[in-house]
Design a protein around this motif. Structure first.
Motif, mmCIF file in Angstrom:
data_model
loop_
_atom_site.group_PDB
_atom_site.id
_atom_site.type_symbol
_atom_site.label_atom_id
_atom_site.label_comp_id
_atom_site.label_asym_id
_atom_site.label_seq_id
_atom_site.Cartn_x
_atom_site.Cartn_y
_atom_site.Cartn_z
ATOM 1 N N PRO A 186 14.239 -17.289 -23.001
ATOM 2 C CA PRO A 186 15.623 -16.895 -22.486
ATOM 3 C C PRO A 186 15.216 -15.811 -21.242
ATOM 4 N N ASP A 187 16.214 -16.127 -20.294
ATOM 5 C CA ASP A 187 16.054 -15.640 -18.724
ATOM 6 C C ASP A 187 14.760 -15.448 -18.099
ATOM 7 N N GLY A 188 13.647 -16.530 -18.865
ATOM 8 C CA GLY A 188 12.502 -16.328 -18.141
ATOM 9 C C GLY A 188 11.575 -15.353 -18.685
ATOM 10 N N CYS A 189 11.945 -14.754 -19.648
ATOM 11 C CA CYS A 189 11.209 -13.441 -20.263
ATOM 12 C C CYS A 189 10.325 -13.965 -21.551
ATOM 13 N N PRO A 190 9.204 -14.529 -21.480
ATOM 14 C CA PRO A 190 8.547 -15.291 -22.571
ATOM 15 C C PRO A 190 7.810 -14.101 -23.460
ATOM 16 N N ILE A 191 7.897 -12.895 -23.564
ATOM 17 C CA ILE A 191 7.087 -12.169 -24.501
ATOM 18 C C ILE A 191 8.040 -12.194 -25.795
ATOM 19 N N LYS A 192 7.420 -12.248 -26.768
ATOM 20 C CA LYS A 192 8.181 -12.396 -28.246
ATOM 21 C C LYS A 192 8.020 -10.877 -28.718
ATOM 22 N N GLY A 193 9.104 -10.197 -29.062
ATOM 23 C CA GLY A 193 9.229 -8.975 -29.623
ATOM 24 C C GLY A 193 9.430 -9.111 -31.377
ATOM 25 N N ASN A 194 8.518 -9.207 -32.026
ATOM 26 C CA ASN A 194 8.670 -9.577 -33.405
ATOM 27 C C ASN A 194 8.571 -8.276 -34.373
ATOM 28 N N CYS A 225 10.400 -9.310 -20.701
ATOM 29 C CA CYS A 225 9.744 -9.698 -19.258
ATOM 30 C C CYS A 225 8.290 -9.389 -19.169
ATOM 31 N N SER A 226 7.962 -8.287 -19.793
ATOM 32 C CA SER A 226 6.470 -7.723 -19.301
ATOM 33 C C SER A 226 6.054 -6.848 -20.578
ATOM 34 N N GLU A 227 4.582 -6.773 -20.549
ATOM 35 C CA GLU A 227 4.278 -6.079 -21.539
ATOM 36 C C GLU A 227 4.708 -4.485 -21.443
ATOM 37 N N ASP A 228 4.695 -4.128 -20.255
ATOM 38 C CA ASP A 228 5.369 -2.854 -20.082
ATOM 39 C C ASP A 228 6.455 -2.457 -20.812
#
Length: 240
Positions: A186-194, A225-228
């Motif tokens: 979604p929106d090109g933000c690939p990090i999954k917050g589980n 969108c980022s690890e930060d």
């Protein structure tokens, strides 16, 4: 006679000025060195492992200085055309190194994710950073440091670990996985917050748990969108 005396006088003045300048430079260098040392951070304790080059002692996340290990979800090439789980091998190797021992890490700067960049040793005095490169389970991270270039050269010559056959360096692996995951995120933000019983944990596209992790916005899970961004929102990287 007057000219000679005048020349000698200017020469003497110049010599004195040079001596003063030299002393000032030495004093400044000494002050800089002292300040540098004063800001060194020394952390000791039992380590939890995130991946081959990232550990945590207490509440401080530590990134091993000067090296880059294969990602936990990465596989490396073999001469026979097959692959092997080099990322998992690096992870398990570090786990074995730090098992049942106190780990001491020393560093004086932090990266953009607030991780301490440090050189770490086991209780027996073995430097973890250098050893990982020695056994062929890490690259010298020359983008940031050339401290382990010689060790990498030796491992390459021996064709051990990741050097058994040509394979992607971790930074290239991360970039490729990121680009693929962006296409469907979604929106090109690939990090999954589980969210799980272990807390709020984020998974990057190169994580070995990434494909298994499903995100439910209804449960409060998120895409980052980022690890930060994930870290600032209260999520953490998984322990392995």
């Amino acid at each position: 006679m007057g000219l000679v005396a005048s020349g000698a006088w200017y020469f003497t003045l110049g010599f004195i000025e040079m001596k003063i300048c030299f002393k000032v430079i030495i004093a400044l260098l000494s002050l800089a060195f002292t300040t540098h040392m004063a800001h060194a951070i020394d952390i000791s304790g039992r380590a939890k492992i995130s991946d081959g080059d990232t550990i945590e002692i207490g509440s401080q996340v530590i990134r091993l200085h000067g090296i880059d290990t294969p990602e936990t979800g990465q596989r490396c090439a073999l001469p026979n055309g097959k692959t092997w789980p080099c990322g998992k091998a690096a992870l398990e190797y570090v786990k074995e190194l730090v098992a049942d021992t106190q780990v001491r890490c020393t560093g004086n700067e932090f990266d953009e994710y607030s991780r301490l960049l440090a050189i770490c040793e086991t209780g027996e005095g073995l430097e973890i950073n250098r050893n990982l490169v020695d056994v062929g389970l890490a690259w010298a991270f020359v983008r940031f440091s050339d401290d382990y270039v010689a060790q990498e050269r030796d491992a390459r010559a021996k064709k051990i670990g990741v050097w058994q056959y040509e394979t992607d360096a971790p930074w290239k692996f991360r970039e490729a996985r990121w680009q693929v995951a962006q296409q469907t995120a979604p929106d090109g933000c690939p990090i999954k917050g589980n969210i799980s019983r272990n807390g709020q944990i984020y998974h990057t596209p190169w994580s070995r748990y990434y494909n298994k992790t499903k995100i439910s916005l209804e449960r409060g899970e998120k895409w980052f969108c980022s690890e930060d961004e994930a870290l600032k929102a209260g999520w953490r990287a998984p322990f392995n």
